[in-house]
Design a protein around this motif. Structure first.
Motif, short mmCIF file in Angstrom:
data_model
loop_
_atom_site.label_atom_id
_atom_site.label_comp_id
_atom_site.label_asym_id
_atom_site.label_seq_id
_atom_site.Cartn_x
_atom_site.Cartn_y
_atom_site.Cartn_z
N VAL A 478 0.86 -1.17 0.00
CA VAL A 478 0.00 0.00 0.00
C VAL A 478 0.90 1.23 0.00
CG1 VAL A 478 -1.60 1.33 1.39
CG2 VAL A 478 -1.85 -1.10 1.25
N GLU A 522 -4.11 -9.14 3.54
CA GLU A 522 -5.00 -8.02 3.79
C GLU A 522 -5.07 -7.67 5.28
OE1 GLU A 522 -9.29 -6.93 1.84
OE2 GLU A 522 -8.66 -9.00 1.87
N GLU A 526 -3.82 -4.33 7.28
CA GLU A 526 -4.81 -3.51 7.98
C GLU A 526 -4.32 -3.19 9.39
OE1 GLU A 526 -9.29 -4.29 9.45
OE2 GLU A 526 -8.75 -5.24 7.56
N THR A 543 -4.24 6.52 2.21
CA THR A 543 -3.62 5.29 1.71
C THR A 543 -4.22 4.94 0.35
OG1 THR A 543 -5.29 4.02 2.87
CG2 THR A 543 -3.19 4.32 3.98
N SER A 544 -3.38 4.31 -0.49
CA SER A 544 -3.87 3.93 -1.82
C SER A 544 -4.58 2.59 -1.71
CB SER A 544 -2.70 3.78 -2.76
OG SER A 544 -1.93 2.66 -2.37
N GLU A 545 -5.13 2.13 -2.81
CA GLU A 545 -5.68 0.76 -2.86
C GLU A 545 -4.51 -0.21 -2.67
OE1 GLU A 545 -9.05 -0.46 -3.73
OE2 GLU A 545 -9.18 1.47 -2.73
N PRO A 546 -4.76 -1.40 -2.12
CA PRO A 546 -3.67 -2.37 -2.01
C PRO A 546 -3.16 -2.76 -3.40
CG PRO A 546 -5.55 -3.09 -0.72
CD PRO A 546 -5.99 -1.91 -1.51
N VAL A 547 -1.87 -2.93 -3.52
CA VAL A 547 -1.23 -3.24 -4.80
C VAL A 547 -0.48 -4.54 -4.65
CG1 VAL A 547 0.47 -2.42 -6.43
CG2 VAL A 547 -0.92 -0.79 -5.19
N PHE A 765 -8.60 -9.41 -2.73
CA PHE A 765 -9.07 -8.34 -1.85
C PHE A 765 -10.58 -8.42 -1.71
CE2 PHE A 765 -5.23 -6.71 -3.93
CZ PHE A 765 -4.41 -6.82 -2.83
N GLN A 808 -1.85 -1.05 -16.26
CA GLN A 808 -2.16 -0.44 -14.96
C GLN A 808 -0.88 -0.16 -14.17
OE1 GLN A 808 -4.71 -3.40 -13.33
NE2 GLN A 808 -6.58 -2.56 -14.23
N ARG A 812 0.51 3.41 -12.98
CA ARG A 812 0.70 3.73 -11.57
C ARG A 812 2.11 4.22 -11.30
NH1 ARG A 812 0.77 -1.12 -9.13
NH2 ARG A 812 2.84 -0.89 -8.25
#
Length: 829
Positions: A478, A522, A526, A543-547, A765, A808, A812
């Motif tokens: 993240v 995940e 978290e 925070t960004s989306e999980p990558v 996710f 993608q 990014r």
């Protein structure tokens, strides 16, 4: 007490998530008098954090030291001094995402109490942690937990219960047998030796066979050990002929029950039925027979509460477990003899190794810090670890060797003095003056010089202790940034602290300037981010989306010889790339084939197992990225002048190219680059690093682009437990998320099914929530990182899934549109 090293036991509690580790620890803590007896089983003393109590899972491992007096009738091991024992117990988390915490706990202990739920049996995580424990040469004992569920929920008969137990024990022994180590001998667990306990942590009762053997041995006047052997396995007692049989029928041809059922399970089942059926006369008769007396207020209880009271008096869990630990787990003095080789990196005959072997409190100090425990002070930590030799005192000057320390060099080495030594007690700490070897201890004042783990010593020639190998790898990332740019320094400081506090979590800065936090899954991420927000960094964060991280690889050999010229046009390199054999990348990552092995031995393995040519296998220049990844550079040239002069430049270009692949700047994996020919300028000035490095890098990229490049993604192995009715929902969710089922089996004796499936991390996710909503909350998934798999499809065709993923990632990272064309990297003759 800490000085009597034969009477110390260091142990950790390990198991699958929700099999009752923390509840079991409670009953021990209760017996040591740290918490009130009526709270045992509900209090969960070792879950100190608010989010742990809320979710009902353990997140960080917690240590407790307690003192215990062995009962008079316990046969103690020969070397013990007196009946008082000091037990250092570490309660570890069971959830897959936190298995790094388990590794840290195992490193500092000598014995492990494996807890298995007798309804669910041995699950994935039980196997993973057992494998880790045996790799660290730790001796297991088994606790079969939740027996009350078999009696109350499943209502099984005695023979079925015996079969159920036997299956659970057998599956644990299968795992132990696969990883056996000759130095430790046979560490499998057998009920008739006393290394298995059965019980229920929630109700606070447990028994080993020795417990009943003692009772019956006194009654029948036979030897206790003989009785123990009889109480397990195919032994049947015929009450009419008063003799033991190996077959389940008496002299008169009537069936007779197994000894385990007749002498152990039947009384327990009768007791359960009498209490739950509220049959007072039978109950009172049984209680007088067992000489248990109830207080007047206890007689008024009924149902499960009464059951708990009675069973606790009949078979108290703490005594049984303590007896098992004291008799069957090794003391530090014994354990360090066989563990020194797996722990210490230095020579086995230097003073330190011999001090560890003898567990000598007067020898040179050597201590391993396995993790950092946050204190009540914000941002400060206790360094928590175990003393292997010597004695650590307050104010002692020690050399602090971090994980990157190489003996003889100065980097990652500090000399500082210890401010205080403290004993860790679950939620609290107790200050002590000094701590001799064999004990687990927390240190104050050296947290600034360590990240995650390290070795302390006062001896100048000490080698550090081996770093820990984790069974999971951080694949989910993240990006974090502060809402207000002025808070950036706070964030950087917070990330540093976060990296210290969690053994696995990685924090680093990308080339693009993003701050990345990487975790195992995940849930792990978290929790890490929650810690970051609440504890370590006061600023507001975005925070960004999980990558997910990918790996680039190739699927064919290059379709042409790739040539590239140096900027001054005087040097030429000719190369090709091809994929590594199956299973070889895994072998390199697992350390079976390592960069610092003996080249000849390594060549032999490569030739025999993976079909390499022997001369090639001896000429491996290097591995990469970071000198240890799963890519190799092989020199297959014949008689080239000046070749060795450019080797360094070639190798550093190789590290650079494998760290950032040509397609989307991700690490490269499972590629073998072959150097076929080199034409170099005769003058050394014209073939320096500045000429060779960029050339070599372009050449590596060209090789990969001509060899059918592919993208690899990480894949979870997912184990799902569910009733039969929920199977349809599981299949539909998995199919939507590109997962596929590899096995499904019914758990014998229960209505549950176990489904094993592969699920790409990219699709994972929100998987748990999705699965629960489709199966009405009946399915429980557990995901562990398993392997890398190639995403099907060609990245150069814009319609495929891979092409979209590559797009993608490039977007990014702020790279240009589309994969760079080949002519950017390849030159014409």
């Amino acid at each position: 007490m800490m000085d009597v090293k034969t009477n110390i036991r260091n142990m950790s509690v390990i198991a699958h998530v929700d099999h009752g580790k923390t509840t079991l620890t409670d009953s021990l803590v209760g017996a040591a008098g740290i918490i009130a007896a009526n709270k045992v089983g509900d209090m969960c003393y070792t879950q100190a954090r608010a989010d742990e109590q809320e979710r009902g899972i353990t997140i960080k491992s917690t240590a407790i030291s307690m003192f215990f007096n062995a009962a008079e009738d316990v046969a103690l091991p020969a070397a013990s001094a007196g009946r008082g024992f000091l037990i250092n117990l570490i309660d570890s988390p069971g959830h897959v995402d936190f298995s790094s915490e388990v590794t840290a706990a195992l490193r500092v202990t000598d014995g492990a109490m494996v807890v298995v739920d007798c309804v669910e049996g041995v699950c994935v995580q039980t196997e993973t942690v057992l494998r880790q424990a045996l790799g660290e040469r730790i001796k297991p004992i088994l606790v079969v937990n939740k027996v009350d569920r078999v009696l109350l929920e499943l209502q099984l008969g005695a023979e079925e219960i015996y079969q159920n137990f036997a299956r659970a024990i057998e599956s644990v022994n299968v795992v132990i047998a696969t990883y056996r180590d000759d130095l430790m001998g046979d560490v499998q667990v057998y009920p008739n030796v006393g290394t298995v306990a059965f019980g229920s942590a929630l109700q606070g009762w447990a028994f080993t066979l020795s417990r009943f053997a003692k009772m019956y041995a006194a009654k029948f006047g036979v030897d206790m050990h003989k009785m123990m052997d009889r109480l397990w396995g195919d032994n049947y007692y015929d009450p009419k002929g008063k003799k033991w049989k190996k077959v389940p029928e008496g002299d008169d041809g009537k069936p007779i029950p197994r000894a385990f059922c007749q002498f152990i399970m039947d009384p327990i089942i009768k007791l359960f039925r009498a209490v739950m059926g509220d049959d007072r006369p039978t109950l009172e008769k049984m209680l007088t027979g067992l000489n248990i007396s109830l207080k007047p207020e206890e007689k008024e209880q009924n149902g499960k509460i009464l059951l708990k009271t009675v069973m606790r008096k009949f078979l108290p869990a703490a005594e049984t477990l303590m007896e098992m630990m004291v008799v069957h787990l090794p003391s530090p003095q014994i354990a360090q003899r066989y563990r020194v080789e797996t722990l210490y990196t230095g020579p086995m005959d230097d003073p330190i190794a011999s001090a560890i072997r003898a567990c000598d409190p007067n020898g040179p100090v050597l201590m391993y810090v396995s993790k950092m425990v946050p204190t009540s002070d914000k941002g400060r930590f206790y360094a928590f670890g175990r003393v292997f030799s010597g004695t650590i005192r307050t104010g002692l000057k020690v050399r602090i060797m971090g994980s990157n320390y190489v003996p003889g060099k100065k980097e990652d080495l500090f000399v500082k003095s210890v401010q205080r030594t403290v004993l860790m007690m679950g939620r609290y700490t107790e200050p002590v003056e000094d701590c001799p070897c064999g004990n687990v201890i927390g240190l104050v004042g050296i947290d600034q010089f360590l990240v995650k783990s390290g070795t302390l010593s006062d001896h100048d020639d000490a080698f550090p202790i081996k770093d820990m190998k984790f069974s999971v790898s951080p694949v989910v990332r993240v990006a974090v940034e502060p809402k207000n740019p002025a808070d950036l320094p706070k964030l950087v400081e917070g990330l540093k602290r976060l990296a210290k506090s969690d053994p696995l979590c990685q924090c680093y800065i990308e080339e693009s300037g993003e701050h990345i936090v990487a975790g195992a899954g995940e849930l792990h991420l978290e929790i890490c981010l929650k810690d970051l927000r609440e504890e370590y960094c006061s600023a507001e964060l975005r925070t960004s989306e999980p990558v997910v991280s990918f790996r680039e690889t190739v699927s064919e050999e290059s379709n042409q010889m790739c040539l590239s010229k140096s900027p001054n046009k005087h040097n030429r390199l000719f190369m090709k790339a091809c994929p590594l054999a199956d299973e070889l990348p895994e072998a390199i990552e697992g350390g079976e084939v390592a960069p610092n092995d003996d080249p000849k031995a390594r060549a032999r393995i490569l030739a025999e197992k993976y079909g390499w040519d022997v001369t090639d296998a001896r000429k491996i220049w290097c591995f990469g990225p970071d000198n240890k990844g799963a890519n190799v550079l092989v020199d297959v040239t014949k008689a080239v002048q000046y070749l060795l002069e450019i080797k360094d430049s070639m190798v550093s270009a190789f590290q650079w190219a494998t760290k950032e692949g040509p397609m989307c700047d991700e690490n490269v994996r499972a590629v073998r680059f072959n150097l076929y020919d080199v034409a170099l300028h005769t003058d050394a000035v014209h073939r320096g690093g500045g000429q060779i490095m960029p050339t070599a890098r372009r050449c590596y990229y060209a090789c990969m682009l001509t060899a059918e490049p592919r993208l690899q993604e990480p894949v979870y192995m997912c184990e799902i437990q569910c009733p039969e009715s929920a199977m349809g929902g599981i299949y539909s969710v998995l199919n939507r998320r590109r997962g596929h089922v590899i096995a499904e089996e019914q758990r014998i004796g229960t209505p549950l099914y176990t489904v094993r499936a592969y699920l790409p991390v990219l699709e994972s996710f929100g998987f748990t929530a999705d699965l629960r909503s489709h199966t009405a909350g009946q399915a429980f998934p557990q995901c562990v990182f398993d392997h890398w798999a190639i995403i099907p499809g060609d990245p150069f065709e814009p319609t495929t899934k891979v092409a979209q993923v590559v797009e993608q990632v490039r977007k990014r990272k702020g790279l240009g549109e589309g994969i760079p064309p080949l002519d950017r990297y390849i030159d014409k003759l």
